[in-house]
Design a protein around this motif. Structure first.
Motif, PDB file in Angstrom:
ATOM      1  N   ALA A  17     -23.556  51.591  -2.221  1.00  0.00           N
ATOM      2  CA  ALA A  17     -23.989  50.199  -2.286  1.00  0.00           C
ATOM      3  C   ALA A  17     -25.497  50.138  -2.477  1.00  0.00           C
ATOM      4  O   ALA A  17     -26.246  50.956  -1.917  1.00  0.00           O
ATOM      5  CB  ALA A  17     -23.595  49.466  -1.010  1.00  0.00           C
ATOM      6  N   ARG A  18     -25.929  49.163  -3.263  1.00  0.00           N
ATOM      7  CA  ARG A  18     -27.359  48.932  -3.466  1.00  0.00           C
ATOM      8  C   ARG A  18     -27.682  47.511  -3.030  1.00  0.00           C
ATOM      9  O   ARG A  18     -26.856  46.599  -3.148  1.00  0.00           O
ATOM     10  CB  ARG A  18     -27.728  49.155  -4.936  1.00  0.00           C
ATOM     11  CG  ARG A  18     -27.523  50.600  -5.381  1.00  0.00           C
ATOM     12  CD  ARG A  18     -27.878  50.813  -6.850  1.00  0.00           C
ATOM     13  NE  ARG A  18     -27.631  52.194  -7.243  1.00  0.00           N
ATOM     14  CZ  ARG A  18     -28.513  53.176  -7.118  1.00  0.00           C
ATOM     15  NH1 ARG A  18     -29.736  52.914  -6.648  1.00  0.00           N
ATOM     16  NH2 ARG A  18     -28.205  54.409  -7.488  1.00  0.00           N
ATOM     17  N   ASP A  19     -28.914  47.338  -2.508  1.00  0.00           N
ATOM     18  CA  ASP A  19     -29.315  46.010  -2.060  1.00  0.00           C
ATOM     19  C   ASP A  19     -29.810  45.182  -3.238  1.00  0.00           C
ATOM     20  O   ASP A  19     -29.752  45.618  -4.397  1.00  0.00           O
ATOM     21  CB  ASP A  19     -30.356  46.103  -0.945  1.00  0.00           C
ATOM     22  CG  ASP A  19     -31.641  46.791  -1.388  1.00  0.00           C
ATOM     23  OD1 ASP A  19     -31.926  46.827  -2.610  1.00  0.00           O
ATOM     24  OD2 ASP A  19     -32.382  47.287  -0.518  1.00  0.00           O
ATOM     25  N   ALA A  20     -30.313  43.978  -2.942  1.00  0.00           N
ATOM     26  CA  ALA A  20     -30.731  43.070  -4.002  1.00  0.00           C
ATOM     27  C   ALA A  20     -31.880  43.625  -4.830  1.00  0.00           C
ATOM     28  O   ALA A  20     -32.076  43.221  -5.984  1.00  0.00           O
ATOM     29  CB  ALA A  20     -31.124  41.718  -3.396  1.00  0.00           C
ATOM     30  N   GLU A  21     -32.645  44.557  -4.260  1.00  0.00           N
ATOM     31  CA  GLU A  21     -33.762  45.165  -4.989  1.00  0.00           C
ATOM     32  C   GLU A  21     -33.344  46.434  -5.719  1.00  0.00           C
ATOM     33  O   GLU A  21     -34.175  47.123  -6.298  1.00  0.00           O
ATOM     34  CB  GLU A  21     -34.903  45.474  -4.015  1.00  0.00           C
ATOM     35  CG  GLU A  21     -35.449  44.238  -3.320  1.00  0.00           C
ATOM     36  CD  GLU A  21     -36.528  44.583  -2.302  1.00  0.00           C
ATOM     37  OE1 GLU A  21     -36.998  45.752  -2.319  1.00  0.00           O
ATOM     38  OE2 GLU A  21     -36.890  43.711  -1.496  1.00  0.00           O
ATOM     39  N   GLY A  22     -32.054  46.753  -5.662  1.00  0.00           N
ATOM     40  CA  GLY A  22     -31.560  47.935  -6.350  1.00  0.00           C
ATOM     41  C   GLY A  22     -31.694  49.223  -5.573  1.00  0.00           C
ATOM     42  O   GLY A  22     -31.389  50.306  -6.095  1.00  0.00           O
ATOM     43  N   ARG A  23     -32.146  49.150  -4.329  1.00  0.00           N
ATOM     44  CA  ARG A  23     -32.298  50.356  -3.512  1.00  0.00           C
ATOM     45  C   ARG A  23     -30.929  50.782  -2.957  1.00  0.00           C
ATOM     46  O   ARG A  23     -30.148  49.927  -2.520  1.00  0.00           O
ATOM     47  CB  ARG A  23     -33.249  50.114  -2.350  1.00  0.00           C
ATOM     48  CG  ARG A  23     -34.670  49.788  -2.735  1.00  0.00           C
ATOM     49  CD  ARG A  23     -35.515  49.552  -1.471  1.00  0.00           C
ATOM     50  NE  ARG A  23     -34.993  48.445  -0.663  1.00  0.00           N
ATOM     51  CZ  ARG A  23     -35.481  48.112   0.547  1.00  0.00           C
ATOM     52  NH1 ARG A  23     -36.472  48.830   1.082  1.00  0.00           N
ATOM     53  NH2 ARG A  23     -34.983  47.095   1.203  1.00  0.00           N
ATOM     54  N   PRO A  24     -30.636  52.099  -2.958  1.00  0.00           N
ATOM     55  CA  PRO A  24     -29.408  52.560  -2.296  1.00  0.00           C
ATOM     56  C   PRO A  24     -29.400  52.112  -0.836  1.00  0.00           C
ATOM     57  O   PRO A  24     -30.387  52.313  -0.113  1.00  0.00           O
ATOM     58  CB  PRO A  24     -29.488  54.082  -2.429  1.00  0.00           C
ATOM     59  CG  PRO A  24     -30.364  54.304  -3.610  1.00  0.00           C
ATOM     60  CD  PRO A  24     -31.391  53.204  -3.569  1.00  0.00           C
ATOM     61  N   ALA A  25     -28.322  51.489  -0.398  1.00  0.00           N
ATOM     62  CA  ALA A  25     -28.274  50.879   0.933  1.00  0.00           C
ATOM     63  C   ALA A  25     -27.289  51.554   1.882  1.00  0.00           C
ATOM     64  O   ALA A  25     -27.575  51.729   3.058  1.00  0.00           O
ATOM     65  CB  ALA A  25     -27.915  49.393   0.809  1.00  0.00           C
ATOM     66  N   PHE A  26     -26.125  51.920   1.375  1.00  0.00           N
ATOM     67  CA  PHE A  26     -25.168  52.622   2.243  1.00  0.00           C
ATOM     68  C   PHE A  26     -24.099  53.279   1.387  1.00  0.00           C
ATOM     69  O   PHE A  26     -23.906  52.930   0.214  1.00  0.00           O
ATOM     70  CB  PHE A  26     -24.538  51.689   3.290  1.00  0.00           C
ATOM     71  CG  PHE A  26     -23.817  50.495   2.748  1.00  0.00           C
ATOM     72  CD1 PHE A  26     -22.497  50.571   2.305  1.00  0.00           C
ATOM     73  CD2 PHE A  26     -24.442  49.260   2.709  1.00  0.00           C
ATOM     74  CE1 PHE A  26     -21.824  49.461   1.827  1.00  0.00           C
ATOM     75  CE2 PHE A  26     -23.778  48.133   2.230  1.00  0.00           C
ATOM     76  CZ  PHE A  26     -22.470  48.235   1.778  1.00  0.00           C
ATOM     77  N   LEU A  27     -23.408  54.233   2.018  1.00  0.00           N
ATOM     78  CA  LEU A  27     -22.310  54.961   1.391  1.00  0.00           C
ATOM     79  C   LEU A  27     -21.043  54.675   2.173  1.00  0.00           C
ATOM     80  O   LEU A  27     -21.059  54.670   3.416  1.00  0.00           O
ATOM     81  CB  LEU A  27     -22.589  56.464   1.410  1.00  0.00           C
ATOM     82  CG  LEU A  27     -21.432  57.389   1.005  1.00  0.00           C
ATOM     83  CD1 LEU A  27     -21.243  57.354  -0.506  1.00  0.00           C
ATOM     84  CD2 LEU A  27     -21.703  58.822   1.470  1.00  0.00           C
TER      85      LEU A  27
END
Length: 808
Positions: A78-88
């Motif tokens: 999953a990526r957050d609104a800024e495109g950063r990897p957030a969780f697996l």
């Protein structure tokens, strides 16, 4: 949550298209592009529960390549609104995973692992947002009915997160070297946490999940085992008289006719103290002339006249039997460690693995009042972490008492940590003065199922204010209403009132008793610590250092003192066994010595084998630690306890008992001398007991209620003939008497080597009145004595010689 070995190949849905939920977008893992991110995450210290901290980049890539190709599992990043990897997240089919061996997998089950990104500055509520996004993603598939998780038992952060989104803990399971908390979340459970308008309809647990353990084979086994116990204990108490048939070596075959249409046959061995050991596999039943499956409820109903069960008592007793059977079936479904593995298990693992309640009582796990979901949440064998509910109670109706030098503020600051000032602030926010209140913990079931309506007027009047759940996770002990702190293992045990009916009593706590509890414990602790013999034995007590009780204004005046409604709101704090250990020592409930695993192998024989010292040395050490202090308390002080398995904690070293810690003091202690010189606050423990039955505190509570079971188990499985066991018991008594000649007169008055002693029948008490089997104001007067038992120590009595008389 640790990454598990890959499941076997099987059909599984293909990876799903990218899915947006809230601030996150979930998409199938891309290899090898996402590997550097994953490797960075899984090798950090915070991800220790993931189990991949030593993995290299290539190891991580290979693992996820196999997972994605398995056909039974998929991983999504999953990526957050800024495109950063957030969780697996890892999604898998439990039917093709190790966890599937620990519960009945149903269509629509989806396993899930979650690993959050190590953000330096995470979004506010990041974990909760991520978990909600995951559940939205999984439940978006209409085929998903239930999500399954099994986080490491120590991972309290994820337990709290799981609870907030609707996961309901089921039980503790063993996954390889990991103790895991098995939990489920249905679509209804999750919707209920979101304030969904349908949540009132859907918020109950999955109705199928709460009966997963009630499978035909397990139910049949539970009935066979309980029926064998019933036949054994009711024969022991002379309610039944099986007819002996042919012999089969050490075994004797028996026939028992309940009425003209119900007959049982079985083989059994008879031990000292009229102890019956039945072979469960030999039990057969014929009903109206035809073979029938052994059924414990049918037996009780048909045998009720012989057992002396009054018509008005029979329905409740049958409910207790049914609940005991259900608990037995649940325990079979746990895949609990066997006896050899349990030898090395941790304290709380042992507590949650016990397969039997009180060894004497047949209906020993009734817990009338619990629902099916309550059982899985709160029963000791479920091993589920719980959080206590905290109340503020008005000092007008509540009393706090503690040992000298301990006040409420100091205790609560220690037990609640940073949450303590927040709870006080919660009162101020409501316009209430914290100085007008005492804080107390209550069992969640007690709050939701009893206090919220029975004490509704007190709540409306703000004499009781709910402050919400505590932060610490606790685990129920064998005594069900006592809790061990999982988050802070060296903090106090907490014991709360619990208005469920179990083994002849409503398990409340009396505010009146709580008032004097710390003083009684302090008096006993001073006496024990000041006695050289008890110190040499290593005998000690776990003090109940503080207590709080609430007296309902109406109940106090309108109801009799023994009413369970006057025992619904009280709690105490007890010292922790872990604070009393030396290096190399570990605690174990003494009840564990009678435990048998699913294959019938006993834990006590396994401990003896692991110790390497042999049965004789092991038993002698145990008797020195357990029996010798009880003898001294009786003969030196007229002091008796209720020393059954749940009330003793053995301190083990190299698998050998080296000392014992007594607990549950204030409610189950007596000085059998009404004229004893005791402080005023301790006076209530001085009781008048007829001289002829004083010794039953040892004959019944120790010999008949514990040693007869242990002797039979060691005879059967530890190459320790029962005659030798009782010989070692006799030698322990002789050794004590030889070392204390000053009590010679008392040894003669209360002779442990008497030829026989009265048979005190506990099941008869429960069958006579299963709501309050003993009058606590006159426990001696409530005894049910039926004939006598031959004393196995009698053959070891020393010959008393009279002085020679002069001739003439």
């Amino acid at each position: 949550m640790s990454a598990l070995p890959l499941p076997a190949a099987a059909a599984m849905a293909v990876p799903r298209a990218p899915f947006r939920s809230g601030a996150f977008t979930l998409a199938p893992l891309r290899l090898p592009d996402d590997v550097p991110v994953l490797h960075d995450w899984v090798t950090r210290d915070y991800a220790r529960f993931w189990g991949m901290q030593q993995a290299g980049v290539q190891d991580v890539e290979a693992f996820y390549a196999r997972l994605q190709a398995s056909g039974t599992a998929q991983a999504y990043l999953a990526r957050d609104a800024e495109g950063r990897p957030a969780f697996l997240i890892e999604c898998y089919d439990p039917a093709h995973d190790e966890v599937g061996a620990h519960y009945p997998v149903r269509p629509g089950d989806c396993g899930m692992h979650l690993l959050l990104a190590p953000y330096e500055r995470p979004l506010p509520g990041f974990g909760l947002q991520a978990m909600r996004a995951v559940l939205a993603f999984l439940f978006a598939d209409p085929q998903t009915r239930r999500i399954v998780v099994e986080p490491d038992l120590r991972n309290e952060r994820i337990h709290r997160l799981n609870a907030r989104v609707g996961f309901r803990p089921q039980r503790v399971i063993q996954l390889g070297s990991k103790q895991a908390q098995l939990a489920f979340c249905t679509r209804a459970d999750h919707l209920a946490t979101l304030g969904d308008p349908m949540s009132a309809v859907l918020s109950r647990p999955d109705p199928e999940a709460v009966v997963d353990h009630l499978q035909p084979q397990a139910w049949a086994r539970a009935n066979r085992l309980l029926l064998c116990k019933a036949l054994a204990e009711f024969a022991h108490e002379r309610l039944l008289a099986p007819e002996p048939l042919e012999r089969d070596g050490a075994w004797q075959h028996y026939r028992l006719a309940i009425d003209a249409g119900l007959e049982y046959r079985f083989r059994a061995r008879r031990y000292a103290l009229e102890h019956w050991q039945l072979d469960p596999e030999s039990l057969t039943c014929r009903e109206d002339g035809a073979p029938a499956a052994p059924d414990a409820a049918t037996f009780v109903a048909r045998a009720a006249p012989q057992l002396g069960i009054a018509a008005e008592m029979l329905p409740t007793y049958l409910e207790e039997i049914a609940s005991t059977l259900s608990g037995s079936a649940f325990k079979q479904a746990r895949n609990a460690p066997d006896a050899a593995a349990l030898v090395h298990a941790e304290f709380q693992r042992i507590e949650s693995t016990m397969s039997e309640g009180h060894p004497v009582f047949v209906a020993n796990n009734g817990r009338v009042g619990f629902g099916a979901d309550d059982y899985r949440a709160y029963a000791p064998e479920a091993g589920a972490p719980i959080r206590l509910v905290w109340l503020a109670v008005s000092r007008q109706c509540a009393t706090f008492s503690a040992i000298d030098g301990l006040d409420a503020a100091a205790l609560l600051a220690q037990e609640l940590g940073a949450q303590y000032p927040r709870l006080l602030e919660h009162l101020r926010e409501r316009g209430l003065d914290p100085d007008d209140y005492l804080l107390m913990p209550v069992h969640p079931w007690q709050w939701f199922d009893k206090l919220c309506h029975v004490f509704a007027g007190e709540i409306a009047a703000r004499r009781i204010v709910c402050l919400g759940q505590g932060q610490d996770a606790y685990q129920a002990q064998q005594s069900i209403r006592t809790f061990f702190n999982l988050d802070h293992p060296h903090r106090h045990y907490v014991k709360t009132a619990l208005s469920v009916l179990n083994m002849g009593f409503m398990r409340g706590l009396s505010p009146y008793y709580m008032r004097d509890t710390p003083a009684i414990n302090q008096w006993l602790w001073t006496r024990v610590r000041g006695d050289g013999f008890l110190r040499d034995c290593g005998f000690d007590i776990l003090r109940e250092v503080a207590a709080v009780g609430y007296r309902h204004p109406l109940f106090e005046t309108a109801l009799p003192p023994a009413s369970p409604y006057r025992k619904m709101l009280a709690a105490l704090w007890r010292e922790n066994a872990l604070t009393r250990l030396q290096p190399g020592q570990r605690p174990m409930t003494m009840a564990a010595l009678l435990h048998r695993d699913d294959a019938g192998r006993g834990l006590a024989p396994a401990l003896i084998a692991a110790s390497g010292v042999g049965c004789e040395r092991w038993v002698r050490a145990y008797l020195r630690a357990y029996l010798a202090p009880l003898l001294h308390c009786f003969y030196a002080y007229d002091l008796v306890f209720m020393p059954h398995g749940e009330n003793l904690i053995l301190v083990m070293q190299d698998h050998v008992p080296v000392r014992v810690l007594m607990k549950d003091i204030a409610e189950e202690i007596a000085v059998m001398d009404p004229d004893a010189d005791l402080p005023e606050a301790v006076r209530r423990i001085a009781v008048a007991v007829p001289q002829e039955i004083k010794l039953l505190s040892l004959f019944t509570d120790v010999f008949d209620c514990f040693f007869r079971f242990l002797a039979a188990l060691l005879d059967e499985q530890a190459d320790c003939p029962q005659a030798r066991f009782w010989e070692w018991v006799a030698e322990c008594v002789h050794a004590y008497q030889d070392a204390h000649p000053q009590y010679a007169q008392r040894f003669a008055e209360h002779d442990l080597f008497a030829a026989m002693f009265p048979l005190s029948c506990l099941n008869r008490l429960q069958l006579r009145n299963n709501r309050q089997m003993v009058d606590l104001a006159d426990p001696a007067g409530s005894l049910c004595l039926v004939g006598t038992l031959d004393n196995p120590l009698a053959v070891h009595a020393r010959v008393r010689t009279e002085p020679a008389r002069a001739a003439g």
